[in-house]
Design a protein around this motif. Sequence first.
Motif, PDB file in Angstrom:
ATOM      1  N   LYS A  53      -4.680   9.246  -1.814  1.00 42.86           N
ATOM      2  CA  LYS A  53      -4.289   8.873  -0.450  1.00 42.86           C
ATOM      3  C   LYS A  53      -4.292   7.353  -0.273  1.00 42.86           C
ATOM      4  O   LYS A  53      -3.403   6.791   0.377  1.00 42.86           O
ATOM      5  CB  LYS A  53      -5.223   9.534   0.571  1.00 42.86           C
ATOM      6  CG  LYS A  53      -5.039  11.032   0.669  1.00 42.86           C
ATOM      7  CD  LYS A  53      -5.470  11.586   2.009  1.00 42.86           C
ATOM      8  CE  LYS A  53      -6.966  11.566   2.193  1.00 42.86           C
ATOM      9  NZ  LYS A  53      -7.358  12.261   3.452  1.00 42.86           N
ATOM     10  N   LYS A  54      -5.272   6.704  -0.875  1.00 44.15           N
ATOM     11  CA  LYS A  54      -5.351   5.251  -0.791  1.00 44.15           C
ATOM     12  C   LYS A  54      -4.188   4.595  -1.517  1.00 44.15           C
ATOM     13  O   LYS A  54      -3.670   3.559  -1.070  1.00 44.15           O
ATOM     14  CB  LYS A  54      -6.692   4.769  -1.383  1.00 44.15           C
ATOM     15  CG  LYS A  54      -6.968   3.285  -1.165  1.00 44.15           C
ATOM     16  CD  LYS A  54      -7.123   2.953   0.306  1.00 44.15           C
ATOM     17  CE  LYS A  54      -7.472   1.481   0.520  1.00 44.15           C
ATOM     18  NZ  LYS A  54      -7.515   1.117   1.945  1.00 44.15           N
ATOM     19  N   GLU A  57      -1.232   4.548   0.772  1.00 44.98           N
ATOM     20  CA  GLU A  57      -1.402   3.484   1.770  1.00 44.98           C
ATOM     21  C   GLU A  57      -1.151   2.108   1.157  1.00 44.98           C
ATOM     22  O   GLU A  57      -0.419   1.279   1.716  1.00 44.98           O
ATOM     23  CB  GLU A  57      -2.824   3.554   2.338  1.00 44.98           C
ATOM     24  CG  GLU A  57      -3.135   2.503   3.386  1.00 44.98           C
ATOM     25  CD  GLU A  57      -4.595   2.536   3.823  1.00 44.98           C
ATOM     26  OE1 GLU A  57      -5.088   1.494   4.273  1.00 44.98           O
ATOM     27  OE2 GLU A  57      -5.239   3.603   3.699  1.00 44.98           O
ATOM     28  N   ASN A  58      -1.746   1.867  -0.008  1.00 46.86           N
ATOM     29  CA  ASN A  58      -1.581   0.570  -0.661  1.00 46.86           C
ATOM     30  C   ASN A  58      -0.139   0.322  -1.061  1.00 46.86           C
ATOM     31  O   ASN A  58       0.386  -0.791  -0.921  1.00 46.86           O
ATOM     32  CB  ASN A  58      -2.476   0.487  -1.901  1.00 46.86           C
ATOM     33  CG  ASN A  58      -3.948   0.392  -1.560  1.00 46.86           C
ATOM     34  OD1 ASN A  58      -4.312   0.126  -0.413  1.00 46.86           O
ATOM     35  ND2 ASN A  58      -4.810   0.629  -2.533  1.00 46.86           N
ATOM     36  N   LEU A  60       2.553   1.437   0.303  1.00 48.20           N
ATOM     37  CA  LEU A  60       3.401   1.170   1.463  1.00 48.20           C
ATOM     38  C   LEU A  60       3.151  -0.225   2.044  1.00 48.20           C
ATOM     39  O   LEU A  60       4.042  -0.813   2.665  1.00 48.20           O
ATOM     40  CB  LEU A  60       3.166   2.226   2.543  1.00 48.20           C
ATOM     41  CG  LEU A  60       3.724   3.621   2.233  1.00 48.20           C
ATOM     42  CD1 LEU A  60       3.236   4.626   3.261  1.00 48.20           C
ATOM     43  CD2 LEU A  60       5.253   3.595   2.198  1.00 48.20           C
ATOM     44  N   ASN A  61       1.940  -0.741   1.837  1.00 53.34           N
ATOM     45  CA  ASN A  61       1.583  -2.048   2.393  1.00 53.34           C
ATOM     46  C   ASN A  61       1.684  -3.190   1.389  1.00 53.34           C
ATOM     47  O   ASN A  61       1.613  -4.357   1.763  1.00 53.34           O
ATOM     48  CB  ASN A  61       0.153  -2.007   2.948  1.00 53.34           C
ATOM     49  CG  ASN A  61       0.032  -1.093   4.152  1.00 53.34           C
ATOM     50  OD1 ASN A  61       0.942  -1.025   4.972  1.00 53.34           O
ATOM     51  ND2 ASN A  61      -1.069  -0.370   4.253  1.00 53.34           N
ATOM     52  N   LYS A  76       8.763   0.933   0.929  1.00 57.49           N
ATOM     53  CA  LYS A  76       8.845   0.319   2.262  1.00 57.49           C
ATOM     54  C   LYS A  76      10.262   0.452   2.829  1.00 57.49           C
ATOM     55  O   LYS A  76      10.444   0.683   4.021  1.00 57.49           O
ATOM     56  CB  LYS A  76       8.437  -1.158   2.188  1.00 57.49           C
ATOM     57  CG  LYS A  76       6.968  -1.376   1.896  1.00 57.49           C
ATOM     58  CD  LYS A  76       6.566  -2.834   2.031  1.00 57.49           C
ATOM     59  CE  LYS A  76       7.106  -3.679   0.883  1.00 57.49           C
ATOM     60  NZ  LYS A  76       6.459  -3.369  -0.404  1.00 57.49           N
ATOM     61  N   LYS A  79      10.708   4.050   3.935  1.00 59.09           N
ATOM     62  CA  LYS A  79       9.874   4.310   5.111  1.00 59.09           C
ATOM     63  C   LYS A  79      10.513   3.703   6.359  1.00 59.09           C
ATOM     64  O   LYS A  79      10.514   4.323   7.435  1.00 59.09           O
ATOM     65  CB  LYS A  79       8.477   3.712   4.894  1.00 59.09           C
ATOM     66  CG  LYS A  79       7.493   3.915   6.062  1.00 59.09           C
ATOM     67  CD  LYS A  79       7.067   5.362   6.192  1.00 59.09           C
ATOM     68  CE  LYS A  79       5.792   5.535   6.996  1.00 59.09           C
ATOM     69  NZ  LYS A  79       5.822   4.971   8.348  1.00 59.09           N
ATOM     70  N   GLU A  95       8.744  12.285   4.120  1.00 57.97           N
ATOM     71  CA  GLU A  95       7.388  11.824   3.819  1.00 57.97           C
ATOM     72  C   GLU A  95       7.055  12.002   2.341  1.00 57.97           C
ATOM     73  O   GLU A  95       6.382  11.153   1.744  1.00 57.97           O
ATOM     74  CB  GLU A  95       6.362  12.553   4.679  1.00 57.97           C
ATOM     75  CG  GLU A  95       4.961  11.991   4.520  1.00 57.97           C
ATOM     76  CD  GLU A  95       3.971  12.514   5.541  1.00 57.97           C
ATOM     77  OE1 GLU A  95       2.826  12.009   5.568  1.00 57.97           O
ATOM     78  OE2 GLU A  95       4.320  13.426   6.316  1.00 57.97           O
ATOM     79  N   SER A  99       6.164   8.638   0.116  1.00 60.11           N
ATOM     80  CA  SER A  99       4.802   8.678  -0.426  1.00 60.11           C
ATOM     81  C   SER A  99       4.815   8.665  -1.955  1.00 60.11           C
ATOM     82  O   SER A  99       4.032   7.946  -2.594  1.00 60.11           O
ATOM     83  CB  SER A  99       4.060   9.921   0.073  1.00 60.11           C
ATOM     84  OG  SER A  99       3.935   9.910   1.479  1.00 60.11           O
ATOM     85  N   GLU A 106       2.932   1.506  -6.709  1.00 58.50           N
ATOM     86  CA  GLU A 106       1.570   0.998  -6.836  1.00 58.50           C
ATOM     87  C   GLU A 106       1.169   0.947  -8.310  1.00 58.50           C
ATOM     88  O   GLU A 106       0.510  -0.002  -8.760  1.00 58.50           O
ATOM     89  CB  GLU A 106       0.609   1.899  -6.045  1.00 58.50           C
ATOM     90  CG  GLU A 106      -0.856   1.475  -6.066  1.00 58.50           C
ATOM     91  CD  GLU A 106      -1.155   0.204  -5.293  1.00 58.50           C
ATOM     92  OE1 GLU A 106      -2.323  -0.212  -5.279  1.00 58.50           O
ATOM     93  OE2 GLU A 106      -0.218  -0.392  -4.707  1.00 58.50           O
ATOM     94  N   ASN A 134      -0.181  16.690   6.238  1.00 58.30           N
ATOM     95  CA  ASN A 134       0.170  16.166   7.557  1.00 58.30           C
ATOM     96  C   ASN A 134       1.013  17.152   8.361  1.00 58.30           C
ATOM     97  O   ASN A 134       0.872  17.239   9.585  1.00 58.30           O
ATOM     98  CB  ASN A 134       0.908  14.834   7.404  1.00 58.30           C
ATOM     99  CG  ASN A 134      -0.019  13.727   6.930  1.00 58.30           C
ATOM    100  OD1 ASN A 134      -1.232  13.793   7.105  1.00 58.30           O
ATOM    101  ND2 ASN A 134       0.547  12.696   6.309  1.00 58.30           N
TER     102      ASN A 134
END
Length: 291
Positions: A53-54, A57-58, A60-61, A76, A79, A95, A99, A106, A134
């Motif tokens: 999950k992390k 998140e990483n 996408l950021n 990105k 998204k 999603e 994801s 990553e 989700n």
Amino acid sequence: MKIHYNDMKNIINLACQENKRISELIIKDTADDIEKTEEEVFKMMEENWFIMKKSIENGLNNQDKSLSGLTGDMAKTFKNYYDNKESISGSFFGEIIYSALAVAEENATMGRIVSCPTAGSCGIMPGVLIALQNKYSIDDKKIVFGLFNAAAIGKVISKKASVAGAVGGCQVECGTALAMAASALVEIMGGSPEMCGHAAAQALKSIMGLICDPVAGLVEEPCIIRNATLAGLAPICADLALSGIKSIIPIDEVIIAMNDVSNMMPYQLKETALGGIATSATAKEIEKKLQ
């Protein structure tokens, strides 16, 4: 009873006989094997899920490009498209796509991921499972059980065939991740052990023969995109099984067939960058620039 992971048939039969889920058998067997309690084993897998999950998140950021400069902004980009337009794929598949891309990117930027079953296929399982979680508000514990279910598929394939692209092409790498994800979805959604086997079989049959042809030898193009596109097949294969449709060819025979295909496949199509799109004109120009 000790599980030897020689085939899925015995695991499925044992689960049916004991009226248990595949995941429950794997947790007990793992605990016995490494001399830990079942609770400790569950915690170990739970940590893998949190890392997955992390990594979404990483990814996408993350503002970084990969070392090659080829990738780093696809998750990105998708998204942003997903957030601002009505995507053809719809919310659930959308999603899954961003994801899976996020985790694969990553990995390409040397971030922390879970190799499930390999780094090159690392986006498929988390992409599918986070979207399912989700959509249906599924708690983490249920998802972790799904990971144990997937582990059974992955371990059997690794024993009967391989999960390395260099050995069997992308069919055994992303293909195994796809089969694992399809089986996990079935168990999480209440399907039987037999249905899990059918879902995994449908998944592997769908991409039998897929080659491994990384541009410039890097796990970026077409690998990252394959994580996203193949992840989308997992819920389809799971739904087929949950609907009652059976794979005519049993999962163990599909795995053997896939291994036979691996043995027939020339080395140029096994992660050597000597075949497929890796030898296209554009790929050769990219390789020249990177050198």
